[in-house]
Design a protein around this motif. Structure first.
Motif, PDB file in Angstrom:
ATOM      1  N   GLY A 186      14.362   4.305   0.393  1.00  0.00           N
ATOM      2  CA  GLY A 186      13.624   3.286   1.153  1.00  0.00           C
ATOM      3  C   GLY A 186      12.590   2.678   0.219  1.00  0.00           C
ATOM      4  O   GLY A 186      12.860   2.493  -0.979  1.00  0.00           O
ATOM      5  N   LEU A 187      11.394   2.430   0.746  1.00  0.00           N
ATOM      6  CA  LEU A 187      10.381   1.708  -0.046  1.00  0.00           C
ATOM      7  C   LEU A 187       9.830   2.540  -1.208  1.00  0.00           C
ATOM      8  O   LEU A 187       9.233   3.594  -0.997  1.00  0.00           O
ATOM      9  CB  LEU A 187       9.214   1.313   0.858  1.00  0.00           C
ATOM     10  N   VAL A 188      10.016   2.039  -2.411  1.00  0.00           N
ATOM     11  CA  VAL A 188       9.485   2.680  -3.617  1.00  0.00           C
ATOM     12  C   VAL A 188       8.593   1.646  -4.313  1.00  0.00           C
ATOM     13  O   VAL A 188       9.051   0.529  -4.584  1.00  0.00           O
ATOM     14  CB  VAL A 188      10.608   3.070  -4.609  1.00  0.00           C
ATOM     15  N   GLU A 189       7.369   2.020  -4.603  1.00  0.00           N
ATOM     16  CA  GLU A 189       6.490   1.035  -5.245  1.00  0.00           C
ATOM     17  C   GLU A 189       6.757   0.994  -6.749  1.00  0.00           C
ATOM     18  O   GLU A 189       6.427   1.914  -7.493  1.00  0.00           O
ATOM     19  CB  GLU A 189       5.007   1.343  -4.975  1.00  0.00           C
ATOM     20  N   LYS A 212       1.868   4.786   2.602  1.00  0.00           N
ATOM     21  CA  LYS A 212       2.087   5.461   1.318  1.00  0.00           C
ATOM     22  C   LYS A 212       3.572   5.371   0.969  1.00  0.00           C
ATOM     23  O   LYS A 212       4.403   6.074   1.565  1.00  0.00           O
ATOM     24  CB  LYS A 212       1.629   6.924   1.422  1.00  0.00           C
ATOM     25  N   PRO A 213       3.932   4.486   0.028  1.00  0.00           N
ATOM     26  CA  PRO A 213       5.346   4.354  -0.336  1.00  0.00           C
ATOM     27  C   PRO A 213       5.795   5.497  -1.248  1.00  0.00           C
ATOM     28  O   PRO A 213       4.960   6.276  -1.739  1.00  0.00           O
ATOM     29  CB  PRO A 213       5.382   3.025  -1.107  1.00  0.00           C
ATOM     30  N   LEU A 214       7.087   5.579  -1.473  1.00  0.00           N
ATOM     31  CA  LEU A 214       7.585   6.484  -2.510  1.00  0.00           C
ATOM     32  C   LEU A 214       7.156   5.935  -3.864  1.00  0.00           C
ATOM     33  O   LEU A 214       6.845   4.744  -3.988  1.00  0.00           O
ATOM     34  CB  LEU A 214       9.120   6.538  -2.452  1.00  0.00           C
ATOM     35  N   VAL A 215       7.148   6.809  -4.871  1.00  0.00           N
ATOM     36  CA  VAL A 215       6.929   6.348  -6.246  1.00  0.00           C
ATOM     37  C   VAL A 215       8.204   6.639  -7.046  1.00  0.00           C
ATOM     38  O   VAL A 215       9.054   7.432  -6.600  1.00  0.00           O
ATOM     39  CB  VAL A 215       5.691   7.022  -6.897  1.00  0.00           C
ATOM     40  N   ALA A 216       8.321   5.980  -8.189  1.00  0.00           N
ATOM     41  CA  ALA A 216       9.537   6.098  -8.999  1.00  0.00           C
ATOM     42  C   ALA A 216       9.892   7.563  -9.290  1.00  0.00           C
ATOM     43  O   ALA A 216      11.066   7.958  -9.273  1.00  0.00           O
ATOM     44  CB  ALA A 216       9.361   5.318 -10.297  1.00  0.00           C
ATOM     45  N   GLN A 217       8.862   8.375  -9.526  1.00  0.00           N
ATOM     46  CA  GLN A 217       9.068   9.789  -9.840  1.00  0.00           C
ATOM     47  C   GLN A 217       9.825  10.515  -8.704  1.00  0.00           C
ATOM     48  O   GLN A 217      10.643  11.403  -8.967  1.00  0.00           O
ATOM     49  CB  GLN A 217       7.689  10.437 -10.084  1.00  0.00           C
ATOM     50  N   PHE A 241      13.285   8.315   2.519  1.00  0.00           N
ATOM     51  CA  PHE A 241      12.250   7.391   2.989  1.00  0.00           C
ATOM     52  C   PHE A 241      10.872   7.938   2.626  1.00  0.00           C
ATOM     53  O   PHE A 241      10.693   9.165   2.539  1.00  0.00           O
ATOM     54  CB  PHE A 241      12.253   7.337   4.529  1.00  0.00           C
ATOM     55  N   PRO A 242       9.876   7.048   2.530  1.00  0.00           N
ATOM     56  CA  PRO A 242       8.504   7.555   2.639  1.00  0.00           C
ATOM     57  C   PRO A 242       8.341   8.089   4.067  1.00  0.00           C
ATOM     58  O   PRO A 242       9.033   7.602   4.984  1.00  0.00           O
ATOM     59  CB  PRO A 242       7.635   6.307   2.444  1.00  0.00           C
ATOM     60  N   THR A 243       7.461   9.033   4.276  1.00  0.00           N
ATOM     61  CA  THR A 243       7.294   9.583   5.626  1.00  0.00           C
ATOM     62  C   THR A 243       6.921   8.486   6.630  1.00  0.00           C
ATOM     63  O   THR A 243       7.311   8.538   7.791  1.00  0.00           O
ATOM     64  CB  THR A 243       6.236  10.702   5.584  1.00  0.00           C
ATOM     65  N   ALA A 244       6.239   7.472   6.154  1.00  0.00           N
ATOM     66  CA  ALA A 244       5.787   6.397   7.038  1.00  0.00           C
ATOM     67  C   ALA A 244       6.889   5.388   7.371  1.00  0.00           C
ATOM     68  O   ALA A 244       6.646   4.415   8.088  1.00  0.00           O
ATOM     69  CB  ALA A 244       4.608   5.664   6.395  1.00  0.00           C
ATOM     70  N   GLN A 245       8.093   5.607   6.849  1.00  0.00           N
ATOM     71  CA  GLN A 245       9.195   4.676   7.117  1.00  0.00           C
ATOM     72  C   GLN A 245      10.302   5.398   7.879  1.00  0.00           C
ATOM     73  O   GLN A 245      10.632   6.544   7.559  1.00  0.00           O
ATOM     74  CB  GLN A 245       9.748   4.128   5.786  1.00  0.00           C
ATOM     75  N   SER A 246      10.886   4.729   8.893  1.00  0.00           N
ATOM     76  CA  SER A 246      11.979   5.359   9.649  1.00  0.00           C
ATOM     77  C   SER A 246      13.258   4.536   9.644  1.00  0.00           C
ATOM     78  O   SER A 246      14.300   5.012  10.072  1.00  0.00           O
ATOM     79  CB  SER A 246      11.545   5.628  11.090  1.00  0.00           C
TER      80      SER A 246
END
Ligand code: NDP
Ligand code: 8X3
Length: 256
Positions: A186-189, A212-217, A241-246
């Motif tokens: 999902g969303l990765v910054e 709080k998006p995911l990061v590349a790591q 997903f980031p936890t904030a995304q469903s």
């Protein structure tokens, strides 16, 4: 955890930024040699210098556009070592316009990069893997390959294509020891949204506003985990997903 990656040769497309760069670094940390590619030569040179200083590995760089089939072919022809792991990561989104007013050039860019570039690289690397009866192809898909959202018609189509291609590649290689996997984030910054919004940093930042998006790591760790499984384990896909995304469109913001 056992390290099965030492001395392997890992080819990562689109390693000048984001997920590709983080993935290359994790493999380098594990003692794998890396071939890093992308169009920005200066960045590749900087990353090579950094990795060679920090890790006792070999680093090869190649600057080319995955949309250029001849450039891909001559790059693969010039490889000095057999590739054990191919990470097909180079990709991008362009725009969020609806089907009735999107730029046709943006559609070409996404299809030529995310689909045709990935197909070309796989077609060129897979034969030697099959011949050696070993190897691992890991494609970077997306949640956009599992669902479609408004404004993402062609980006989502390209990632659905990556999913179909990954599954068919696994089946074409059925009965061999070559593994085929994909990761669907999902969303990765990363630089992804800046590229999507054509340099409009403010619009890009809004994508990750108050969440709080995911990061590349986070994604690099999954790719590394897949590659480091014992040879009898083939992870087909992971949706993360980031936890904030469903879902593609359900993103919880702190001010919601
Ligand atoms: P970045 O923009 O940070 O990195 C993209 C990488 O792809 C860069 O290294 C870029 O290198 C390379 N690239 C783009 N076009 C080409 C091309 N034509 N030829 C060669 N290399 C190219 O984005 P991400 O790290 O986020 O994206 C990596 C992958 O992850 C993509 O496939 C993307 O679709 C996917 N993804 C991203 C998500 C996100 O939210 N960020 C979520 C799900 C999937 P250069 O410009 O130097 O050529
Ligand atoms: C990138 C993530 O949600 O913009 O693949 O499609 S999304």
């Amino acid at each position: 955890m056992q390290n099965r990656l030492e001395d392997k040769w890992v080819l990562i497309t689109g390693a000048t930024a984001g997920i590709g760069k983080a993935t290359a670094e994790l493999f380098a940390e594990s003692g794998a040699n890396v071939v890093i590619t992308g169009r920005r030569t200066e960045r590749l040179k900087e990353i090579k210098a950094q990795f060679e200083q920090e890790y006792a590995i070999e680093v090869e760089i190649a600057s080319f556009d995955v949309r250029d089939r001849e450039a891909c072919q001559s790059f693969v022809d010039g490889l000095s070592n057999p590739i054990d792991i191919l990470v097909n990561n180079a990709g991008l989104a362009k725009g969020t316009d609806a089907v009735y007013d999107a730029e046709l050039d943006d559609w070409d860019t996404m299809i030529d990069t995310n689909v045709k570039g990935l197909l070309t690289m796989t077609r060129l690397i897979a034969p030697k893997m099959k011949e050696r009866n070993s190897g691992h192809i890991i494609n970077i898909g997306s949640i956009a390959g599992h669902e479609s959202y408004p404004g993402g018609s062609v980006y989502c189509s390209t990632k659905h294509a990556v999913k179909a291609f990954t599954e068919a590649t696994k089946k074409d290689l059925h009965g061999t020891n070559v593994r085929v996997s994909m990761v669907s984030p999902g969303l990765v910054e990363t630089e992804f949204s800046e590229v999507r919004f054509k340099g409009d940093k403010e619009r890009a930042d809004e994508v990750y506003d108050n969440m709080k998006p995911l990061v590349a790591q986070d994604i690099a760790e999954i790719v590394h985990f897949m590659a480091n499984r014992p040879p009898h384990v083939n992870i087909m896909d992971t949706i993360v997903f980031p936890t904030a995304q469903s879902s593609s469109t359900m993103v919880h913001r702190d001010n919601d």
